[in-house]
Write an enzyme that holds these catalytic residues in place. Sequence first.
Site, short mmCIF file in Angstrom:
data_model
loop_
_atom_site.label_atom_id
_atom_site.label_comp_id
_atom_site.label_asym_id
_atom_site.label_seq_id
_atom_site.Cartn_x
_atom_site.Cartn_y
_atom_site.Cartn_z
CD GLU A 166 0.78 38.11 -41.96
OE1 GLU A 166 -0.28 37.59 -41.42
OE2 GLU A 166 1.19 37.78 -42.99
CB CYS B 253 -3.35 35.94 -42.99
SG CYS B 253 -2.37 34.56 -42.72
#
Length: 453
Positions: free
Chosen positions: A226, A260
């Site tokens: 990720e 993010c």
Amino acid sequence: MQAINPATEQPLKNYPNHSNEEVTSTIDQAQKAFTEWRNTSYSNRADLMRKAAEVLRTQQKSFAAIMTEEMGKTLKESKAEVEKCAWVCDYYADHAEEFLKDEFIETDASKCYVSHRPLGIVFAIMPWNYPFWQVFRFAAPGLMAGNVAILKHAPNVPGCAEAILSVFEKAGFPKGVFSNLFITNEQASDVIAHRYVKAVTLTGSTRAGKEVAKQAGAVLKKCVLELGGSDPYIILEDADLDLAIETTVASRLKNSGQSCISAKRFIVPESIKEEVEQRLIKEMGSYSFGDPTDENTDLGPLVGEKYRDQLHDQVKRTIEAGAKCILGGEVPDMKGYYYPPTILTNVKKGMPAYEEELFGPVATVITVKDEEEALKVANDTYYGLGGAIFSKDVARAERLAAEKLEAGSCFVNAMVSSDPRLPFGGINESGFGRELSHHGIKEFVNVKTVYVR
């Protein structure tokens, strides 16, 4: 390993690195624990996982204080993060057995089914921006699946790593089921290559993800990555601007912009550009920054001096390339690694704010002619983690989100967020694999066919 309080610039407790001998001992202990843990019942694992949730809730204030001290997150955000970790523990305690139950399939056999068996040691390399959540996001499903975990946390949040280990110890998990190592990147490479380690999960930068993927691939280890993101938030001409501005700004400034999946590129039609910019100035300008331990503070500092300076350099280079700064954009003259809410407009392709991920409280406004160009710009990125579309025509927005927006998570009239019930992860340079939901717990299991004649 030593953290520096980003609000005061003062060094905190120092944690010595583990030696190579200690690393080997930890892996051996984890492997020994796995041979027993894999055979425990789901009910036994669930009881311990619920106790972990109880420990998190009981010690919420102290755990939140460690997060705030080490990486600068506001205390109210830290408390919310601890509660979210307790939620994911409860969620997998309740659902893991159902998610991993045998799947019976009709064939010419007398019995045929697919079982889901644990792999073994999962090595986790985790970041500093959500120092508790990122760890529990992999640990709760991984341990409930029967795997064991070894954590290498970011070097600037060592106290968080120790606190997380204490959660599993206090909950009563057997020794070695969850371990913590303070090690260098070189030592981490050796851990990845170790024959007892079966899989790797990393949350972090795209650069780090590529390196870990290369190392894991060289020894044929499964990995989930990720990575970074530059999420587009498209505000269509028929959007509810009150909702759109409040939501996009909240997303952009969450965790002082160090997320993010925060809104990073604000894509707006020319017809509403001026109104959107004025509303953004008002909304972002209303956020206060300062002491993260003050419950009235909206934004804490960035995690470190180099991160603040890197962000400011991206802002300056974007302005030099022709963009306009309509709010913020200057490093404040104060103690701590603070950066103010900032808005860059007239951003074009080729500029740093268009091409790169800005990890801080900076909104990038990109103007387009119409829906078609909005989607083209949204998808014109190396990343693909999340994205959102705002429109009063919900059917239209849903169609665009489902069919046209290229990302792992696409939201309509809401900010992108992670949720234990939903799969989470990206495409392109935002990584691969999924965490959370039933998809996430199946990433690190042996999907085994059992055929009985």
